[in-house]
Design a protein around this motif. Structure first.
Motif, mmCIF file in Angstrom:
data_model
loop_
_atom_site.group_PDB
_atom_site.id
_atom_site.type_symbol
_atom_site.label_atom_id
_atom_site.label_comp_id
_atom_site.label_asym_id
_atom_site.label_seq_id
_atom_site.Cartn_x
_atom_site.Cartn_y
_atom_site.Cartn_z
ATOM 1 N N LEU A 36 0.877 -1.112 -0.042
ATOM 2 C CA LEU A 36 -0.001 -0.188 0.155
ATOM 3 C C LEU A 36 1.044 1.241 -0.051
ATOM 4 O O LEU A 36 0.545 2.084 -0.606
ATOM 5 C CB LEU A 36 -1.142 -0.148 1.147
ATOM 6 C CG LEU A 36 -1.924 -1.253 1.135
ATOM 7 C CD1 LEU A 36 -2.783 -0.951 2.356
ATOM 8 C CD2 LEU A 36 -2.964 -1.135 -0.051
ATOM 9 N N HIS A 63 -7.035 -6.194 0.240
ATOM 10 C CA HIS A 63 -5.737 -5.765 0.325
ATOM 11 C C HIS A 63 -5.671 -4.439 1.010
ATOM 12 O O HIS A 63 -4.566 -3.650 1.014
ATOM 13 C CB HIS A 63 -5.092 -5.712 -1.031
ATOM 14 C CG HIS A 63 -4.836 -7.214 -1.456
ATOM 15 N ND1 HIS A 63 -5.678 -8.230 -1.776
ATOM 16 C CD2 HIS A 63 -3.643 -7.853 -1.403
ATOM 17 C CE1 HIS A 63 -5.288 -9.296 -2.325
ATOM 18 N NE2 HIS A 63 -3.846 -9.248 -1.978
ATOM 19 N N GLY A 64 -6.753 -3.679 1.249
ATOM 20 C CA GLY A 64 -6.793 -2.288 1.653
ATOM 21 C C GLY A 64 -6.655 -1.393 0.702
ATOM 22 O O GLY A 64 -6.380 -0.243 0.924
#
Length: 205
Positions: A36, A63-64
């Motif tokens: 990220l 996965h954000g």
């Protein structure tokens, strides 16, 4: 001058090798990543996607990536969505009567194409308005490669929107602010797709 950096985010949406190669050929320093922080700091973020809207949204959330996409959109940091990666930028998608919330960067809904032959698979022309950066210098008669059964039907407010027709008109590409997206696969669209990716990468510098 260093090449602009592009994070091609891998959230389990499929084979990304062709997109990676095409972005590199178009002039970017490309990192295939699920990190990220890498997605936040790159000059450009590419959100790919194949398959179903709901499955892609589940992968994005797991996965954000959803938060990072919204952060970048608010910060006017460049994003490019491809295929279902375009679709999930919209507010919602409907598949088999089931509604799934999208990322909401663009207003609107993704629904099944009404056509005699679905999926829409193969080459098609795209009608792009003047001033759309993705299509700068690209001949209006050029064809792009599509593989999809669903699409957004209405242009988001305030966006420059290119359309294609398969049974009915649908959103083929869209750009508003720092966010751009294509329903077709530029990495599979030959010279026209390469030119489009190069146009997007130029905007990162």
């Amino acid at each position: 001058m260093p090449k602009p950096t592009v994070a091609l985010f891998d959230y389990g949406s499929g084979n990304l090798r062709s997109a990676h190669r095409a972005l590199e050929r178009a002039g970017a320093d490309v990192e295939l990543t699920s990190d990220l922080d890498a997605a936040r700091r790159a000059d450009g973020l590419v959100v790919p996607g194949v398959g179903a809207f709901a499955a892609c949204m589940a992968g994005v959330a797991e996965h954000g990536l959803d938060a990072v996409v919204r952060e970048r959109a608010e910060a006017e940091a460049p994003i490019l969505g491809i295929c279902v990666g375009e679709q999930i930028l919209f507010a919602e998608g409907v598949e088999h009567g089931i509604e799934t919330a999208g990322l909401g960067v663009f207003e609107g809904r993704v629904d099944r194409i009404e056509a005699d032959r679905v999926p829409h698979m193969g080459w098609n022309t795209v009608d792009a308005p003047a001033g759309m950066r993705l299509f700068a210098g690209i001949d209006p008669g050029e064809r792009f490669y599509f593989v999809h059964s669903y699409a957004a039907k209405a242009a988001p407010p305030g966006a420059l929107t290119a359309t294609a027709v398969h049974g009915e008109p649908f959103v083929a590409a869209v750009e508003r602010g720092s966010v751009s997206a294509t329903q077709f696969h530029p990495e599979k669209s030959g010279d026209a797709g390469a030119a489009l990716l190069a146009n997007w990468i130029k905007g990162l510098q």
